[in-house]
Design a protein around this motif. Structure first.
Motif, short mmCIF file in Angstrom:
data_model
loop_
_atom_site.label_atom_id
_atom_site.label_comp_id
_atom_site.label_asym_id
_atom_site.label_seq_id
_atom_site.Cartn_x
_atom_site.Cartn_y
_atom_site.Cartn_z
N PRO A 157 0.82 -1.22 0.00
CA PRO A 157 0.00 0.00 0.00
C PRO A 157 0.85 1.27 0.00
N ALA A 158 1.98 1.25 0.72
CA ALA A 158 2.85 2.42 0.76
C ALA A 158 3.50 2.67 -0.60
N LEU A 159 3.86 1.60 -1.31
CA LEU A 159 4.41 1.75 -2.65
C LEU A 159 3.35 2.31 -3.60
N ARG A 160 2.14 1.84 -3.43
CA ARG A 160 1.03 2.34 -4.24
C ARG A 160 0.85 3.84 -4.02
N ALA A 161 1.03 4.27 -2.76
CA ALA A 161 0.82 5.67 -2.40
C ALA A 161 1.88 6.60 -2.99
N ALA A 203 1.82 -3.64 -12.31
CA ALA A 203 1.91 -4.99 -12.90
C ALA A 203 1.66 -6.06 -11.84
N TYR A 204 2.16 -5.82 -10.63
CA TYR A 204 1.99 -6.76 -9.52
C TYR A 204 0.51 -6.87 -9.14
N ASP A 205 -0.19 -5.74 -9.15
CA ASP A 205 -1.62 -5.75 -8.82
C ASP A 205 -2.40 -6.56 -9.84
N SER A 206 -1.96 -6.54 -11.08
CA SER A 206 -2.65 -7.30 -12.14
C SER A 206 -2.30 -8.78 -12.09
N ASP A 207 -1.03 -9.06 -11.75
CA ASP A 207 -0.57 -10.44 -11.71
C ASP A 207 0.61 -10.52 -10.74
N ALA A 208 0.38 -11.08 -9.56
CA ALA A 208 1.41 -11.12 -8.53
C ALA A 208 2.67 -11.86 -8.99
N ARG A 209 2.52 -12.75 -9.96
CA ARG A 209 3.68 -13.48 -10.46
C ARG A 209 4.67 -12.57 -11.18
N ALA A 210 4.20 -11.39 -11.58
CA ALA A 210 5.08 -10.44 -12.29
C ALA A 210 6.11 -9.83 -11.36
N GLY A 211 5.83 -9.87 -10.04
CA GLY A 211 6.75 -9.27 -9.10
C GLY A 211 6.79 -7.75 -9.20
N ILE A 212 7.68 -7.15 -8.42
CA ILE A 212 7.80 -5.69 -8.38
C ILE A 212 9.24 -5.24 -8.63
N PHE A 213 10.19 -5.92 -8.00
CA PHE A 213 11.57 -5.43 -7.97
C PHE A 213 12.53 -6.33 -8.75
N ASP A 214 13.47 -5.67 -9.40
CA ASP A 214 14.55 -6.40 -10.07
C ASP A 214 15.64 -6.78 -9.07
N THR A 215 15.82 -5.93 -8.05
CA THR A 215 16.85 -6.15 -7.04
C THR A 215 16.30 -5.78 -5.67
N ILE A 216 16.54 -6.61 -4.69
CA ILE A 216 16.20 -6.29 -3.30
C ILE A 216 17.48 -6.35 -2.48
N LEU A 217 17.74 -5.31 -1.70
CA LEU A 217 18.94 -5.22 -0.89
C LEU A 217 18.63 -5.52 0.57
#
Length: 310
Positions: A172-176, A184-198
């Motif tokens: 929700p915070a990212l949406r805000a 893309a994630y909201d449409s299909d969770a399999r799409a993911g959001i991030f290319d890199t997570i630290l």
């Protein structure tokens, strides 16, 4: 895998006391914050009724105090490096040396978990990074993060997200932010959001680590990379592990390490949790983790876990 040679016995024993210095420092900030609440602000029962707020404020002050005296400003570093006759450029030491080569490989849309005061910002200026989201729940650190992003000329693509990393708060915070990063994630969770997570010295303090890491895995795009540098439970059963180090970890926990250090745990088996997060998809595409300081109170794992592509 670990290729590190442990230091002599005396050095190993002395290193067991280093966390005590850190905890004492953090404790002094907590005592000071409580004293201010009671004697300066007249909030007599604040240490009892507002414990969480005081702990967060104290840790925020401690982390700023702990961080800034131990770093050279970016300007100074650039001035020094531009002088061919100046060879006094400081190199990271200890566990800090594990971080630069890892973070410099970040690319795409990046989630920086718990950026703290933004000390890693100089490592995240690559043009390969298209957007940065810093999930930092401690609001007392946000001004420092903004200053660092401006100093590194990446403020236009750096977004502070004032939450922890639990999906129920983070998404929700990212949406805000209004950047469309979760569309893309909201449409299909399999799409993911991030290319890199630290994950740099942060999984030690997230609540419900197994659930949190599983959710982070779900937010990675197919082929996405999780970059990790974390201190972990001492692997005392391994050849290079230390039973003494494991016992001392437990002692610090009992003495209040977690209370004064922002819920940090010294005894989490983070590597096992990370490896298990991808079991829902049959495992990670690749896992490259190095172990360091296995003889100490704060052993580390560092490396890259890659999610399978579609």
């Amino acid at each position: 895998m670990s290729t590190e040679t442990p230091p002599p016995l005396v050095a190993r024993m002395l290193a067991m006391f280093e966390p005590a210095q850190i905890m004492t420092w953090a404790m002094s900030h907590y005592i000071r914050v409580c004293a201010e609440a009671v004697f300066k602000n007249g909030q007599l029962f604040a240490p009892i009724t507002q414990t969480r707020r005081l702990r967060d404020e104290a840790f925020g002050r401690f982390w700023i105090d702990f961080t800034y005296p131990n770093q050279t400003t970016t300007t100074a570093l650039r001035q020094m490096s531009s002088d061919p006759n100046n060879t006094e450029i400081p190199e990271p030491v200890g566990s800090s040396a594990l971080i630069p080569p890892l973070l410099r490989t970040a690319s795409g849309i990046v989630l920086d978990i718990g950026p703290g005061t933004g000390t890693q910002m100089p490592l995240l200026t690559s043009p390969a990074i298209t957007a940065l989201y810093g999930a930092e729940p401690c609001e007392g650190l946000h001004s420092s993060i903004r200053e660092k992003a401006e100093a590194e000329s990446i403020s236009s693509k750096y977004h502070i997200v004032p939450t922890g990393v639990a999906a129920g708060e983070l998404i929700p915070a990212l949406r805000a932010t209004g950047t469309g990063v979760v569309d893309a994630y909201d449409s299909d969770a399999r799409a993911g959001i991030f290319d890199t997570i630290l994950c740099v010295r942060v999984l030690c303090s997230v609540p419900e680590m197994e659930r949190t890491v599983g959710e982070l895995y779900g937010m990675l795009k197919p082929g996405g990379r999780l970059l990790v540098t974390e201190h972990v439970v001492n692997p005392w059963r391994r050849a290079k592990g230390s039973l003494v180090g494991r016992i001392v970890q437990g002692i610090y926990q009992i003495l209040g390490w977690r209370w004064f250090l922002g819920d940090c745990c010294l005894d989490r088996d983070t590597e096992a949790v990370l490896r298990a997060a991808a079991d829902v998809d049959g495992g990670w595409e690749s896992v490259e983790l190095e172990r360091a300081f296995e003889w100490s109170v704060m052993p580390y794992i560092s490396g890259v876990l890659v999610k399978k592509g579609q």
